[in-house]
Design a protein around this motif. Structure first.
Motif, PDB file in Angstrom:
ATOM      1  N   LEU A  48      41.971  25.405  49.609  1.00 37.77           N
ATOM      2  CA  LEU A  48      41.397  26.417  50.093  1.00 37.77           C
ATOM      3  C   LEU A  48      42.722  27.648  51.034  1.00 37.77           C
ATOM      4  N   PHE A  49      42.631  26.362  51.614  1.00 33.94           N
ATOM      5  CA  PHE A  49      43.475  26.899  53.078  1.00 33.94           C
ATOM      6  C   PHE A  49      44.356  27.541  52.787  1.00 33.94           C
ATOM      7  N   GLN A  50      45.511  27.275  51.999  1.00 36.16           N
ATOM      8  CA  GLN A  50      46.657  27.496  51.862  1.00 36.16           C
ATOM      9  C   GLN A  50      46.756  28.306  51.013  1.00 36.16           C
ATOM     10  N   ARG A  56      49.803  21.745  38.010  1.00 39.45           N
ATOM     11  CA  ARG A  56      50.088  20.040  38.617  1.00 39.45           C
ATOM     12  C   ARG A  56      50.302  20.449  39.887  1.00 39.45           C
ATOM     13  N   GLU A  57      51.047  21.632  40.539  1.00 40.79           N
ATOM     14  CA  GLU A  57      51.263  21.081  41.573  1.00 40.79           C
ATOM     15  C   GLU A  57      50.021  20.910  43.000  1.00 40.79           C
ATOM     16  N   ILE A  58      49.296  21.297  42.389  1.00 42.32           N
ATOM     17  CA  ILE A  58      47.457  21.458  43.045  1.00 42.32           C
ATOM     18  C   ILE A  58      47.396  20.114  42.783  1.00 42.32           C
ATOM     19  N   GLY A  59      47.468  19.254  41.833  1.00 41.86           N
ATOM     20  CA  GLY A  59      46.800  18.168  41.949  1.00 41.86           C
ATOM     21  C   GLY A  59      47.970  16.706  41.871  1.00 41.86           C
ATOM     22  N   ALA A  63      40.962  31.174  46.105  1.00 45.04           N
ATOM     23  CA  ALA A  63      41.268  29.716  46.461  1.00 45.04           C
ATOM     24  C   ALA A  63      40.446  28.808  46.045  1.00 45.04           C
ATOM     25  N   ARG A  64      39.288  29.254  46.148  1.00 44.36           N
ATOM     26  CA  ARG A  64      37.902  28.140  45.468  1.00 44.36           C
ATOM     27  C   ARG A  64      38.519  27.564  44.183  1.00 44.36           C
ATOM     28  N   LYS A  65      38.297  28.083  43.200  1.00 49.95           N
ATOM     29  CA  LYS A  65      39.219  28.084  42.123  1.00 49.95           C
ATOM     30  C   LYS A  65      40.020  26.467  42.112  1.00 49.95           C
ATOM     31  N   ALA A  66      40.778  27.028  43.266  1.00 45.98           N
ATOM     32  CA  ALA A  66      42.113  25.961  43.269  1.00 45.98           C
ATOM     33  C   ALA A  66      42.018  25.288  43.630  1.00 45.98           C
ATOM     34  N   ALA A  67      41.208  25.076  45.044  1.00 46.68           N
ATOM     35  CA  ALA A  67      40.079  24.183  45.805  1.00 46.68           C
ATOM     36  C   ALA A  67      39.403  22.937  44.846  1.00 46.68           C
ATOM     37  N   LYS A  68      39.138  23.203  44.253  1.00 45.09           N
ATOM     38  CA  LYS A  68      37.987  22.779  43.267  1.00 45.09           C
ATOM     39  C   LYS A  68      38.622  21.740  41.956  1.00 45.09           C
TER      40      LYS A  68
END
Length: 408
Positions: free
Chosen positions: A330-332, A314-317, A393-398
Motif C-alpha cells: 500500500l505504502f509503495q 505478478r510483481e506484487i504477487g 494502492a489499496r487494490k494492489a495491497a489487497k
C-alpha cells in the motif's frame, strides 16, 4: 522494507516509463501553472492598485453634502475655518468643485476642466500637479478678494499660446454655457498633467486643466453649488476614522442638523478595502476554476496507477509471497502516486512563474509570488496524489498472492 527503499522503487517505476509519466503529470502541471500564474498576476495587480490609492491619498477624506440637505446645511467658509481650528489633524482642506467650460486665448479656443477651491487646492487637487514651473499659486488675498487670476498646466499653456510655456501675465477667458464670461490673468504654471502620455495619445483631444479661487468661479455661474464636497488631508492615515467622525459631528452641531445624516465622510482606505475585497474574491474564484485542472490531473494519476497495478500484478504477487506485507505494498504505490504529483507540482510551479512573468511584463505590472502560495499549491498537489492514489494502492495491497502469481 524501509521508506528509502520504497522511495527508490517508486522513482524507478516512474522513470522507467518517462513518456507515460509525463503525460500523466500533464494535468497536474497545467493546473499548478494556471493557479500560480493567476495568483501571482492577481496579487501584483492588487499591489499596483493599492499603490495607486496610496499615491492618490491614503490619508485623504472626502466629505459631501447630501442632495436632500436643506439650505441651512450648506457648507461655508466659516465651516472650513472651524474645521481647521477645531481638528488639528487636518493639514489641508478645500472644496472639490469642478466645472467643464470653454477657455480661449487670442490664439485658441478649447474645452477645459476648471477646478476651484481654497488655497489648499494646490495640494488636494489630484487631477493637476502641485509643482510650479513658473509664477505662483493663488493666495489668501486672491481668494478673499475674488481676484480674476488662474493657474494652468504647461499642457494648457502650450496649447493656448502656440507652444509657449512661460505665459505668466497673459489673459484667457472662460465661457459658461449660460453665456457668462470671466477674464482671467495667468499667475502660475504647474507641471503638465499629460506629460507622461506624450507620444502615446493625441494631446489635441485631451481637455485643458486650470485652477482658480472658488470665489472667482462664482462669477461664471452664481447659481453653482460651490461647497457640496470637501477634500480633506490629515496628518496620519490612522487618524482618518476619528477625523471623519469629528468633522461630521462638528458640521451637524454648527448647522443644527444632528440626526439628519446630511453629511457623509468617506476615506480612501475604505475604498481600498472594498477594492481589495473584490479583487481577492475575483482572483480566488479564477484560481479555483483553474484548480479544476488539478482534479482532472488527479483522475489521470489514478487511472495510470490502476494500469500500473494491472501491469505489475505478478510483481506484487512475488513480493507478497516473499513476505511483503499489505501495508508495505500500500505504502509503495501510494508513495509512487505522491511523487508523481509532487514532481508535476514542481514543474507546474516553474511554468507558472514563467507565465506570470511573461503576462505581467506585457501588462506592465510586477507579479507577486508569495511563499504561502507556493507551499499551499505544493501541498495541494501532494494531497491530490494521496487522494487519487489511495484506491489503486489499496487494490494492489489487497491482491491475493496466489492469484497474482497466476496472472498472465
Amino acid at each position: 522494507m524501509t521508506i528509502r527503499e520504497n522511495f527508490k522503487m517508486a522513482v524507478d517505476s516512474i522513470f522507467s516509463n518517462k513518456l507515460r509519466s509525463l503525460l500523466t503529470m500533464l494535468g497536474i502541471i497545467i493546473g499548478i501553472a494556471a493557479v500560480i500564474a493567476i495568483l501571482s498576476i492577481g496579487n501584483g495587480a492588487t499591489s499596483e492598485i493599492t499603490k495607486t490609492f496610496n499615491d492618490f491619498g491614503a490619508s485623504t477624506i472626502s466629505l459631501s453634502l447630501s442632495d436632500n440637505a436643506s439650505t441651512d446645511a450648506t457648507i461655508t467658509d466659516a465651516d472650513i475655518n472651524a474645521l481647521k481650528k477645531s481638528i488639528p489633524e487636518i493639514t489641508r482642506i478645500s472644496p472639490d468643485n469642478t466645472v467643464t467650460t470653454t477657455v480661449q486665448s487670442d490664439f485658441e479656443s478649447r474645452t477645459a476642466v476648471a477646478f476651484s477651491g481654497t488655497t489648499d487646492l494646490q495640494y488636494t487637487n489630484r487631477s493637476m500637479e502641485s509643482t510650479l514651473i513658473y509664477g505662483r499659486y493663488f493666495n489668501q488675498n486672491d481668494y478673499d478678494d475674488a481676484k480674476e487670476v488662474v493657474v494652468i498646466t504647461e499642457d494648457t499653456a502650450t496649447t493656448l499660446f502656440n507652444g509657449r510655456q512661460n505665459v505668466i501675465g497673459e489673459d484667457i477667458q472662460l465661457l459658461s454655457s449660460a453665456g457668462n464670461t470671466v477674464n482671467l490673468t495667468i499667475i502660475g504654471i504647474v507641471e503638465g498633467t499629460f506629460k507622461e502620455l506624450q507620444g502615446s495619445f493625441d494631446l489635441s483631444q485631451m481637455p485643458l486643466f486650470l485652477a482658480l479661487p472658488l470665489t472667482t468661479i462664482e462669477k461664471l455661474n452664481p447659481t453653482l453649488p460651490l461647497m457640496n464636497n470637501l477634500t480633506v488631508q490629515v496628518t496620519d492615515k490612522d487618524a482618518i476614522e476619528s477625523v471623519s467622525n469629528r468633522m461630521v459631528r462638528l458640521l451637524e452641531t454648527r448647522h443644527d442638523t444632528v440626526g439628519e445624516n446630511f453629511y457623509t465622510a468617506t476615506n480612501f482606505l475604505q475604498a481600498l478595502d472594498q477594492v481589495d475585497s473584490v479583487l481577492g474574491l475575483f482572483v480566488n474564484f479564477i484560481a479555483a476554476v483553474a484548480a479544476i485542472a488539478l482534479l482532472v490531473g488527479g483522475i489521470g494519476v489514478m487511472n495510470i496507477m490502476l494500469v500500473s497495478v494491472t501491469e505489475r500484478t505478478r510483481e506484487i504477487g512475488t513480493r507478497k509471497a516473499l513476505g511483503a506485507t499489505t501495508t508495505t505494498i500500500l505504502f509503495q504505490f501510494l508513495m509512487e502516486a505522491v511523487i508523481l504529483t509532487l514532481i508535476g507540482g514542481i514543474l507546474g510551479l516553474f511554468l507558472g512563474i514563467l507565465l506570470a512573468n511573461g503576462i505581467s511584463s506585457a501588462l506592465n505590472i510586477v507579479p507577486t509570488i508569495t511563499l504561502g502560495s507556493v507551499v499551499l499549491v505544493l501541498l495541494f498537489s501532494t494531497a491530490v496524489g494521496i487522494f487519487f492514489g489511495i484506491y489503486p494502492a489499496r487494490k494492489a495491497a489487497k491482491l491475493d498472492p496466489i492469484e497474482a502469481l497466476r496472472y498472465e
